[in-house]
Design a protein around this motif. Structure first.
Motif, PDB file in Angstrom:
ATOM      1  N   VAL A 189       0.890  -1.161   0.000  1.00 27.28           N
ATOM      2  CA  VAL A 189       0.000   0.000   0.000  1.00 27.28           C
ATOM      3  C   VAL A 189       0.922   1.203   0.000  1.00 27.28           C
ATOM      4  N   SER A 190       0.595   2.216  -0.765  1.00 31.09           N
ATOM      5  CA  SER A 190       1.449   3.400  -0.771  1.00 31.09           C
ATOM      6  C   SER A 190       0.616   4.664  -0.659  1.00 31.09           C
ATOM      7  N   THR A 191       1.228   5.684  -0.070  1.00 29.50           N
ATOM      8  CA  THR A 191       0.629   7.010  -0.026  1.00 29.50           C
ATOM      9  C   THR A 191       1.488   7.896  -0.914  1.00 29.50           C
ATOM     10  N   TYR A 192       0.925   9.005  -1.367  1.00 29.59           N
ATOM     11  CA  TYR A 192       1.628   9.840  -2.327  1.00 29.59           C
ATOM     12  C   TYR A 192       2.637  10.798  -1.722  1.00 29.59           C
ATOM     13  N   ASN A 193       2.746  10.846  -0.404  1.00 28.48           N
ATOM     14  CA  ASN A 193       3.747  11.706   0.222  1.00 28.48           C
ATOM     15  C   ASN A 193       3.982  11.265   1.655  1.00 28.48           C
ATOM     16  N   LEU A 194       4.885  11.952   2.330  1.00 24.88           N
ATOM     17  CA  LEU A 194       5.243  11.594   3.703  1.00 24.88           C
ATOM     18  C   LEU A 194       4.727  12.613   4.717  1.00 24.88           C
ATOM     19  N   GLN A 195       3.597  13.227   4.445  1.00 24.44           N
ATOM     20  CA  GLN A 195       2.987  14.139   5.403  1.00 24.44           C
ATOM     21  C   GLN A 195       2.556  13.346   6.634  1.00 24.44           C
ATOM     22  N   ARG A 196       2.241  14.082   7.703  1.00 23.37           N
ATOM     23  CA  ARG A 196       1.781  13.444   8.940  1.00 23.37           C
ATOM     24  C   ARG A 196       0.578  12.530   8.689  1.00 23.37           C
ATOM     25  N   ALA A 197      -0.288  12.921   7.778  1.00 21.19           N
ATOM     26  CA  ALA A 197      -1.458  12.089   7.475  1.00 21.19           C
ATOM     27  C   ALA A 197      -1.031  10.732   6.920  1.00 21.19           C
ATOM     28  N   GLY A 198      -0.030  10.720   6.069  1.00 26.50           N
ATOM     29  CA  GLY A 198       0.467   9.457   5.521  1.00 26.50           C
ATOM     30  C   GLY A 198       1.114   8.585   6.578  1.00 26.50           C
ATOM     31  N   LEU A 199       1.873   9.209   7.472  1.00 26.60           N
ATOM     32  CA  LEU A 199       2.512   8.459   8.554  1.00 26.60           C
ATOM     33  C   LEU A 199       1.463   7.911   9.508  1.00 26.60           C
ATOM     34  N   ASN A 200       0.450   8.720   9.812  1.00 20.41           N
ATOM     35  CA  ASN A 200      -0.622   8.253  10.684  1.00 20.41           C
ATOM     36  C   ASN A 200      -1.396   7.114  10.032  1.00 20.41           C
ATOM     37  N   PHE A 201      -1.637   7.224   8.735  1.00 19.96           N
ATOM     38  CA  PHE A 201      -2.306   6.157   7.982  1.00 19.96           C
ATOM     39  C   PHE A 201      -1.549   4.845   8.159  1.00 19.96           C
ATOM     40  N   ALA A 202      -0.229   4.885   8.011  1.00 20.17           N
ATOM     41  CA  ALA A 202       0.592   3.677   8.158  1.00 20.17           C
ATOM     42  C   ALA A 202       0.499   3.104   9.569  1.00 20.17           C
ATOM     43  N   LEU A 203       0.572   3.965  10.574  1.00 20.74           N
ATOM     44  CA  LEU A 203       0.492   3.499  11.958  1.00 20.74           C
ATOM     45  C   LEU A 203      -0.883   2.908  12.272  1.00 20.74           C
ATOM     46  N   LYS A 204      -1.938   3.511  11.746  1.00 22.25           N
ATOM     47  CA  LYS A 204      -3.293   2.979  11.958  1.00 22.25           C
ATOM     48  C   LYS A 204      -3.476   1.653  11.226  1.00 22.25           C
ATOM     49  N   LEU A 205      -2.875   1.532  10.063  1.00 19.92           N
ATOM     50  CA  LEU A 205      -2.952   0.262   9.334  1.00 19.92           C
ATOM     51  C   LEU A 205      -2.264  -0.836  10.133  1.00 19.92           C
ATOM     52  N   GLN A 206      -1.098  -0.530  10.704  1.00 22.21           N
ATOM     53  CA  GLN A 206      -0.396  -1.476  11.565  1.00 22.21           C
ATOM     54  C   GLN A 206      -1.286  -1.886  12.737  1.00 22.21           C
ATOM     55  N   GLN A 207      -1.896  -0.907  13.360  1.00 23.64           N
ATOM     56  CA  GLN A 207      -2.759  -1.158  14.514  1.00 23.64           C
ATOM     57  C   GLN A 207      -3.969  -2.023  14.129  1.00 23.64           C
ATOM     58  N   ASN A 208      -4.611  -1.727  13.021  1.00 25.23           N
ATOM     59  CA  ASN A 208      -5.812  -2.449  12.615  1.00 25.23           C
ATOM     60  C   ASN A 208      -5.533  -3.855  12.110  1.00 25.23           C
ATOM     61  N   LEU A 209      -4.399  -4.046  11.455  1.00 26.22           N
ATOM     62  CA  LEU A 209      -4.074  -5.370  10.921  1.00 26.22           C
ATOM     63  C   LEU A 209      -3.351  -6.252  11.933  1.00 26.22           C
ATOM     64  N   ASN A 210      -2.589  -5.622  12.824  1.00 32.88           N
ATOM     65  CA  ASN A 210      -1.807  -6.358  13.810  1.00 32.88           C
ATOM     66  C   ASN A 210      -0.914  -7.414  13.153  1.00 32.88           C
ATOM     67  N   LEU A 211      -0.283  -7.009  12.059  1.00 26.75           N
ATOM     68  CA  LEU A 211       0.683  -7.845  11.348  1.00 26.75           C
ATOM     69  C   LEU A 211       2.044  -7.167  11.440  1.00 26.75           C
ATOM     70  N   ASN A 212       3.071  -7.818  10.980  1.00 33.71           N
ATOM     71  CA  ASN A 212       4.422  -7.274  11.021  1.00 33.71           C
ATOM     72  C   ASN A 212       4.678  -6.437   9.768  1.00 33.71           C
ATOM     73  N   LEU A 213       4.185  -5.190   9.772  1.00 33.96           N
ATOM     74  CA  LEU A 213       4.321  -4.313   8.612  1.00 33.96           C
ATOM     75  C   LEU A 213       5.628  -3.534   8.649  1.00 33.96           C
ATOM     76  N   SER A 214       6.163  -3.285   7.476  1.00 31.97           N
ATOM     77  CA  SER A 214       7.345  -2.447   7.315  1.00 31.97           C
ATOM     78  C   SER A 214       6.973  -1.259   6.440  1.00 31.97           C
ATOM     79  N   ALA A 215       7.796  -0.210   6.512  1.00 27.69           N
ATOM     80  CA  ALA A 215       7.565   0.973   5.683  1.00 27.69           C
ATOM     81  C   ALA A 215       8.900   1.548   5.235  1.00 27.69           C
ATOM     82  N   THR A 216       8.886   2.110   4.050  1.00 28.10           N
ATOM     83  CA  THR A 216      10.037   2.814   3.488  1.00 28.10           C
ATOM     84  C   THR A 216       9.503   3.851   2.515  1.00 28.10           C
ATOM     85  N   ASP A 217      10.389   4.636   1.946  1.00 32.33           N
ATOM     86  CA  ASP A 217       9.969   5.547   0.887  1.00 32.33           C
ATOM     87  C   ASP A 217      10.496   5.035  -0.441  1.00 32.33           C
TER      88      ASP A 217
END
Length: 125
Positions: free
Chosen positions: A66-94
């Motif tokens: 899954v990708s977001t179009y930038n690294l704004q706070r909203a994108g970072l929060n989206f990633a953290l919420k996805l981690q929380q909701n899925l409870n899987l071992n997610l990684s992130a990079t740019d």
């Protein structure tokens, strides 16, 4: 910051479609999602709002990331919420691989911003 944030399973497997869609659509700030039938690389595109920032996200055709179009706070929060909701071992990079992190090891947006801004590559164990 104009680069994209990529979120993926650390085990190099693909997301399960139904679980991923449910996790995203249950987020506060989720605004909608559309199917991209004609796209070669994207199966879904949607948008998400956090702290007044609206970002767009896309789900790859093979459900590998899954990708977001930038690294704004909203994108970072989206990633953290996805981690929380899925409870899987997610990684992130740019898209430049200037940082790499395991989302389960990040406790808040400020910590995530520090990792991004300092180009930190978290060790994998």
């Amino acid at each position: 910051m104009s680069t994209s944030l990529m979120i993926f399973l650390a085990e190099e497997t693909n997301f399960k479609k139904a679980e991923l869609i449910k996790a995203i659509s249950s987020m506060e700030g989720f605004n909608g999602i559309d199917i991209m039938e004609e796209s070669e690389y994207t199966s879904y595109i949607g948008d998400y709002t956090f702290e007044g920032q609206r970002i767009y996200f896309e789900i790859s055709k093979d459900f590998s990331h899954v990708s977001t179009y930038n690294l704004q706070r909203a994108g970072l929060n989206f990633a953290l919420k996805l981690q929380q909701n899925l409870n899987l071992n997610l990684s992130a990079t740019d898209t430049s691989y200037s940082f790499l992190c395991r989302l389960a090891h990040i406790s808040n947006i400020e910590e995530f911003e520090h990792i991004v801004n300092q180009n930190i590559h978290m060790e994998y164990y």
